[in-house]
Structures are given as structure tokens and as C-alpha cells.
Design a protein around this motif. Structure first.
Motif, short mmCIF file in Angstrom:
data_model
loop_
_atom_site.label_atom_id
_atom_site.label_comp_id
_atom_site.label_asym_id
_atom_site.label_seq_id
_atom_site.Cartn_x
_atom_site.Cartn_y
_atom_site.Cartn_z
N UNK A 41 42.27 38.16 54.39
CA UNK A 41 41.99 39.03 55.53
C UNK A 41 40.70 38.63 56.22
N UNK A 42 39.70 38.26 55.44
CA UNK A 42 38.40 37.90 56.01
C UNK A 42 38.53 36.74 57.01
N UNK A 43 39.29 35.73 56.67
CA UNK A 43 39.39 34.53 57.52
C UNK A 43 39.94 34.86 58.92
N UNK A 44 41.09 35.54 59.06
CA UNK A 44 41.56 35.80 60.43
C UNK A 44 40.66 36.76 61.21
N UNK A 45 39.97 37.67 60.52
CA UNK A 45 39.03 38.55 61.21
C UNK A 45 37.87 37.73 61.77
N UNK A 46 37.33 36.84 60.97
CA UNK A 46 36.22 36.00 61.43
C UNK A 46 36.67 35.04 62.52
N UNK A 47 37.89 34.52 62.42
CA UNK A 47 38.41 33.62 63.46
C UNK A 47 38.55 34.36 64.78
N UNK A 48 39.04 35.60 64.73
CA UNK A 48 39.19 36.39 65.96
C UNK A 48 37.83 36.63 66.60
#
Length: 122
Positions: A41-48
């Protein structure tokens, strides 16, 4: 977009779907969010956030479990989104997940909606 799975077919599994709708980045975790799966979950939130998408809507309607590690991922995203002039909206939380936010008091720092539709209308 499927961000992958972790754990067995029965426990510890999380899939994360991401899509953009209007000015919102909708992130939908499906399964269990815990210390084994939080990075998914952390990765797509940071990418966004890195792409300038500062209005994050987390569709929690199929999130079955959230522990303190998962809560910290969401709190971290909220701090970054707020600093960029946006925010994190939680939508459609199941009672077991809502209870974690109630017990910790974290629900007070998020904008919480009954459904994804109401989060998008806000």
C-alpha cells in the motif's frame, strides 16, 4: 492495477488497485493490511503523491483487517498529502477496520466517508 500479493491464499494477503477519477487518486486495498503487506500500500500512495496527486481516496470497502503498521502507512500518506495541500479520505470502512481507527483516535485526523461515492462527491 494489481500491486501484487503477499502471504498465503488464506491469510496475510493484500491486493491494491489504483485508478484516477477526476481530481482523486483512488486506492483500493483488498484483503489484510498488516506488517507483512503494508509496503504494497505504501508504494502506490507514495507514487501518487510523487506525481502530484494530493487528493487520495482510500476505498476501504474490501479491507478486512488493519494493524498498527497499516495505520502508520495511512498516517504517513496523510501527512505528506496535507503538506502538499491535499488530504486523505477514507471511504466505506468495515466495522473491524473502523474499530482500529476509533480505538487509536486516528479517525479524527482523516476525512471519513460512508461510501466511495460520498468521498468522490466531497
Amino acid at each position: 492495477m494489481d500491486r501484487g500479493t503477499v502471504g498465503s491464499a488464506n491469510r496475510g494477503r493484500l491486493q491494491v488497485e489504483v485508478r484516477t477519477e477526476g481530481r482523486s487518486e483512488i486506492v483500493k486495498p483488498v484483503g489484510e493490511l498488516d506488517h507483512h503487506t503494508a509496503e504494497l500500500l505504501r508504494v502506490p500512495l507514495e507514487e501518487a503523491l510523487a506525481k502530484g496527486r494530493t487528493r487520495l481516496v482510500i476505498d476501504c470497502s474490501r479491507l478486512e483487517f488493519c494493524d498498527s503498521t497499516g495505520l502508520n502507512v495511512l498516517l504517513g500518506a496523510r501527512l505528506k498529502a496535507d503538506a502538499a495541500g491535499g488530504g486523505v479520505h477514507l471511504a466505506g470502512m468495515q466495522p473491524v477496520v473502523a474499530r482500529v481507527f476509533e480505538i487509536t483516535g486516528a479517525g479524527a485526523v482523516f476525512t471519513v466517508h460512508d461510501s466511495l461515492e460520498s468521498a468522490l462527491d466531497d
